[in-house]
Design a protein around this motif. Structure first.
Motif: not given
Ligand code: AMP
Length: 281
Positions: A28, A30, A34, A37, A146-147, A150, A176-178, A186
């Motif tokens: 999922p 929004m 990048h 995602h 999920f990342g 968050d 993990p966080i990218k 990101l």
């Molecule tokens: P968002 O579009 O911001 O709601 O994010 C969608 C999904 O992508 C969420 O599970 C976020 O945690 C994940 N996400 C956003 N940025 C990053 C990142 N830099 N590294 C890893 N996951 C990410």
């Protein structure tokens, strides 16, 4: 790659795939996609037969109207990026499709949803639970990705599924966080940063990496949080909203003076842009 805007058509398609014993991985988002995602999409594609990505800027999770209006949107660029990157099915509904009638459900999840983002963005996690529970019911994934960007959101979604979706069989997978090569996490919101603010933003991850080193060298919680506050205050563009050292599972403050099995979560305004980041200890 198939693109669906209607829930009923997507459900029919997924039902067919399930009847062919295909496993479904779900990401999922929004939109304003990048490489953060995309890292989730790639992981989903590796672990499942079919990868579904949703793109939906969920109004109910925004506690600030201006933030919702300013949220970056570029569906054509998103579709093109997904097409190149292992996505099989995109679900991009309208607000009316997702919420034919207003969602008045209240998710009561206790302390995990009340600290940090729960405290500073009242109603945010309730909106997240509204949309994620709807999406889970539509997609019925085997795994949802999920990342850790968050971090608290993952804990809240796990709590929501345990309490409110006991028959949901999907696994919640945290990834993990990218980061950019210089360390900045990101985020779709990074497009709002001016070149000068982008430079300032770098201090957030740099501070967290330094804080982790301090923890590894047996600094106390107070020493670490004092350092973080001083470091962020040293840049005139940055304004710290909160920094917390919390238990990595419950997200509650930890009793031990020397933090371990913990996460440092930080939220900083860089000009008007609200940036979040975290690091595991
Ligand atoms: P968002 O579009 O911001 O709601 O994010 C969608 C999904 O992508 C969420 O599970 C976020 O945690 C994940 N996400 C956003 N940025 C990053 C990142 N830099 N590294 C890893 N996951 C990410």
């Amino acid at each position: 790659m198939e693109i669906y805007k209607e829930t009923s058509l997507l459900k029919q398609r997924l039902q067919k795939l399930r009847s062919q014993s295909k496993s479904i991985g779900f990401v999922p988002t929004m939109g304003a996609l990048h490489q953060g995602h995309i890292s989730l999409v790639e992981r989903a594609a590796k672990e499942n037969d079919i990868t579904v990505v949703s793109i939906f800027v969920n109004p109910t999770q925004f506690n600030n109207k201006e933030d919702l209006e300013k949220y970056p949107r570029d569906p054509d660029a998103d579709f093109a990026l997904l097409e190149k990157n292992s996505c099989d099915i995109v679900f991009a509904p309208t607000v009316d499709e997702m919420y034919p009638t207003p969602d008045t459900r209240v998710f009561s999840l206790g302390s995990v949803a009340e600290v940090m983002e729960g405290k500073y963005r009242p109603g945010h996690f309730n909106g997240v639970c509204q949309v994620v529970s709807r999406l889970f019911n539509i997609v019925e994934p085997n795994r949802a990705y999920f990342g850790q960007k968050d971090y608290q959101q993952i804990a809240v979604i796990k709590a929501m599924v345990r309490k409110y979706m006991p028959t949901f069989k999907g696994e919640i997978v945290s990834c993990p966080i990218k980061r950019e090569s210089d360390g900045l996490a990101l985020s779709s919101r990074n497009v709002h940063l001016s070149p000068e603010q982008r430079q300032s933003a770098l201090l957030i991850s740099k501070t967290l990496f330094e804080a982790k080193k301090m923890a590894d060298n047996k600094a106390t919680q107070k020493q670490i949080t004092d350092f973080i506050k001083r470091s962020i205050a040293s840049d005139a563009n940055l304004c710290l909203e909160y920094v917390e050292i919390a238990d990595k599972d419950t997200l509650q403050p930890i009793a031990n003076e020397y933090p371990k099995n913990a996460v440092i979560c930080i939220t900083v305004y860089d000009g008007k842009t609200r940036l979040i980041d975290n690091i595991l200890l």
